[in-house]
Scaffold this motif. Structure first.
Motif, PDB file in Angstrom:
ATOM      1  N   ASN A   1      -7.638  21.738   4.212  1.00  0.00           N
ATOM      2  CA  ASN A   1      -8.502  22.825   3.741  1.00  0.00           C
ATOM      3  C   ASN A   1      -8.302  24.094   4.567  1.00  0.00           C
ATOM      4  O   ASN A   1      -8.327  25.212   4.029  1.00  0.00           O
ATOM      5  CB  ASN A   1      -9.964  22.378   3.808  1.00  0.00           C
ATOM      6  CG  ASN A   1     -10.931  23.441   3.327  1.00  0.00           C
ATOM      7  OD1 ASN A   1     -10.797  23.955   2.225  1.00  0.00           O
ATOM      8  ND2 ASN A   1     -11.900  23.787   4.146  1.00  0.00           N
TER       9      ASN A   1
ATOM     10  N   PHE B   1      -5.767  26.684   3.494  1.00  0.00           N
ATOM     11  CA  PHE B   1      -6.129  27.627   2.434  1.00  0.00           C
ATOM     12  C   PHE B   1      -7.227  28.585   2.863  1.00  0.00           C
ATOM     13  O   PHE B   1      -7.215  29.753   2.479  1.00  0.00           O
ATOM     14  CB  PHE B   1      -6.559  26.847   1.187  1.00  0.00           C
ATOM     15  CG  PHE B   1      -5.471  25.980   0.630  1.00  0.00           C
ATOM     16  CD1 PHE B   1      -4.462  26.518  -0.141  1.00  0.00           C
ATOM     17  CD2 PHE B   1      -5.423  24.623   0.921  1.00  0.00           C
ATOM     18  CE1 PHE B   1      -3.444  25.736  -0.633  1.00  0.00           C
ATOM     19  CE2 PHE B   1      -4.415  23.828   0.437  1.00  0.00           C
ATOM     20  CZ  PHE B   1      -3.410  24.383  -0.350  1.00  0.00           C
ATOM     21  N   SER B   2      -8.173  28.091   3.655  1.00  0.00           N
ATOM     22  CA  SER B   2      -9.268  28.971   4.080  1.00  0.00           C
ATOM     23  C   SER B   2      -8.760  30.093   4.979  1.00  0.00           C
ATOM     24  O   SER B   2      -9.362  31.169   5.039  1.00  0.00           O
ATOM     25  CB  SER B   2     -10.347  28.159   4.803  1.00  0.00           C
ATOM     26  OG  SER B   2      -9.816  27.540   5.970  1.00  0.00           O
TER      27      SER B   2
ATOM     28  N   LYS C   1      -3.591  27.994  -4.054  1.00  0.00           N
ATOM     29  CA  LYS C   1      -4.710  28.286  -3.149  1.00  0.00           C
ATOM     30  C   LYS C   1      -6.043  28.116  -3.859  1.00  0.00           C
ATOM     31  O   LYS C   1      -6.971  27.502  -3.318  1.00  0.00           O
ATOM     32  CB  LYS C   1      -4.591  29.705  -2.613  1.00  0.00           C
ATOM     33  CG  LYS C   1      -5.769  30.095  -1.711  1.00  0.00           C
ATOM     34  CD  LYS C   1      -5.678  31.528  -1.229  1.00  0.00           C
ATOM     35  CE  LYS C   1      -6.896  31.861  -0.350  1.00  0.00           C
ATOM     36  NZ  LYS C   1      -6.865  33.250   0.136  1.00  0.00           N
TER      37      LYS C   1
ATOM     38  N   GLY D   1      -7.828  24.884  -2.607  1.00  0.00           N
ATOM     39  CA  GLY D   1      -8.849  25.379  -1.703  1.00  0.00           C
ATOM     40  C   GLY D   1     -10.249  25.020  -2.169  1.00  0.00           C
ATOM     41  O   GLY D   1     -11.094  24.581  -1.386  1.00  0.00           O
TER      42      GLY D   1
END
Length: 443
Positions: free
Chosen positions: A59, A62-63, A361, A365
């Motif tokens: 995660n 993507f963050s 993404k 995400g």
């Protein structure tokens, strides 16, 4: 009473210790089952934590991702790295330049006219100045005053370096017959002046220096100060060092040798390749953890739809990557990355490559953020169950301790009763024997 100590078979009439131990073992069976359940819960919680950590790492990819940054990079290549190398930044325009390196930079090095035949010889010098010329204008100079004194040539070197060392480096040079003072630029980047002995233009000069009866420095430098020069078409660019910065915005050249080279600046997709390589690594980490947790022989979550659902959900979003051959599917559910597919798509349709990154993404995400929260809830739930079970075990252990005390007390009473009964029997027996003897009987 609590805390009392009871000794088994103290009178020798009843060894009740093993009996109590056996009874307690039977009574503690529920505690053993609770301990096994607790170990199972902890093992599952640890397994879930590993999966949650891998999901969290996935995660974070993507963050923390800026798609713009992935596509801002530029690269510069040189057709002849023996002549020059080049680097570019995001601000550098895409361009191709034919360059000719016609001169490399060098530092000015000058020798004193006079010298000494023996380094141990004692010399005297009057106060003198060293002038360092930084640019073409009269005010572009820096002057250093050297106090008069005496000593060896090395002592003079030390005195100069202490005073003028920020710009001029002094040392001893042996020309084959005598030792002479050598002065050189510390850093060629500090002066744009080029040596021109015919015009009397020097970066380094002295006034009042006398060694061995001869004044100042030799007119012919040991090495001339030169600026690096690069020709582009009819334009000549020069810098005091072999590093030419901002020839174009963000473009830097490192000159190596005289010669020709072509520099090409273009979009650099290495960050995109690195992103997808990282994507595959983190995807595989999650899948491998799921495979371990659901293994048919030793997995703690065999058949668990929530765990297997993670693997299925990740796979369901791979179609855009399969479309361009960026990844391929392995038998165990992991992926193999094909970096050349990134280059092919970048060359063919860079905008589509950008849209692909944005799609990945958005899809992954969003899913991974939800999964991260869900699995943290699962872990917290397991912790609550473990805490509750530990409390029950603590209560049960306290009950066992009380039961143990109770059993020991009861059996010690039985042993005492048996001992008292035996003593009564013995007294009766002795009385009967005494009575028989009194009546003339025999033992």
């Amino acid at each position: 009473m609590a805390g009392e100590i009871y000794f088994s078979n103290l009178t020798g009439k009843l060894d009740w210790g093993p009996i109590v131990d056996q009874l307690l073992r039977l009574k503690s069976l529920p505690l053993e089952r609770m301990a096994q359940e607790g170990n199972q819960l902890k093992a599952k919680q640890e397994s879930l934590s590993k999966l949650a950590n891998s999901i969290d790492a996935f995660n974070n990819l993507f963050s923390n991702l800026s798609v713009d940054d992935l596509f801002k990079s530029k690269s510069a290549t040189s057709s002849n790295t023996n002549v020059l190398t080049a680097t570019a930044t995001a601000e550098t325009p895409n361009v191709t330049l034919n360059l000719s390196v016609i001169q490399l930079s060098s530092r000015e090095v000058r020798l004193s006219k006079g010298g000494v035949s023996d380094l141990g010889s004692n010399i005297s010098w009057s106060a003198f100045t060293i002038t360092y010329k930084k640019g073409p204008n009269p005010e572009d100079v820096e002057t250093f005053s050297i106090e008069g004194g005496s000593g060896t040539l090395r002592d003079l070197v030390d005195k100069i370096n202490k005073s003028a060392g920020s710009k001029v480096v002094a040392s001893v040079f042996y020309d084959g017959s005598q030792y002479r003072l050598m002065l050189s630029e510390k850093d060629e980047a500090l002066s744009t002046v080029e040596t021109d002995a015919n015009a009397g233009t020097y970066v380094i000069s002295t006034s009042g220096l006398v060694i061995g009866g001869q004044s100042d420095l030799d007119d012919t430098p040991l090495q001339q100060a030169k600026n690096a020069k690069v020709q582009i078409g009819t334009t000549i660019v020069q810098r005091p060092t072999n590093r030419i910065e901002n020839l174009l915005p963000g473009l830097t050249l490192e000159l190596k040798a005289i010669g020709d080279a072509t520099v090409s600046v273009g979009d650099d997709y290495s960050k995109v390749r690195n992103f997808f390589a990282d994507f595959v690594d983190k995807y595989n980490a999650v899948v491998k953890q799921v495979n371990e947790m659901t293994d048919k022989d030793k997995g703690l979550f065999q058949g668990d739809q929530v765990i297997t659902g993670v693997k299925n959900s990740l796979a369901d979003m791979l179609d855009p990557l399969f479309k361009y051959g960026i990844v391929s599917y392995n038998e165990d559910g992991t992926l193999t990355f094909n970096s050349s597919a990134i280059d092919e798509l970048a060359n063919k349709d860079p905008q589509e490559l950008r849209r692909l990154v944005e799609t990945v993404k958005a899809n992954y995400g969003s899913y991974l953020e939800r999964a991260r929260i869900d699995f943290q809830s699962f872990i917290d739930d397991y912790q609550s169950r473990i805490d509750s079970l530990n409390q029950d075990m603590a209560k049960f252990q306290e009950q066992l301790l009380q039961e143990e005390q109770k059993l020991k007390l009861e059996f010690s009473k039985v042993e005492m009763f048996m001992n008292q009964a035996q003593e009564t029997i013995d007294r009766i027996k002795n009385f009967m024997i005494s009575l028989s003897e009194m009546q003339g009987g025999k033992r």
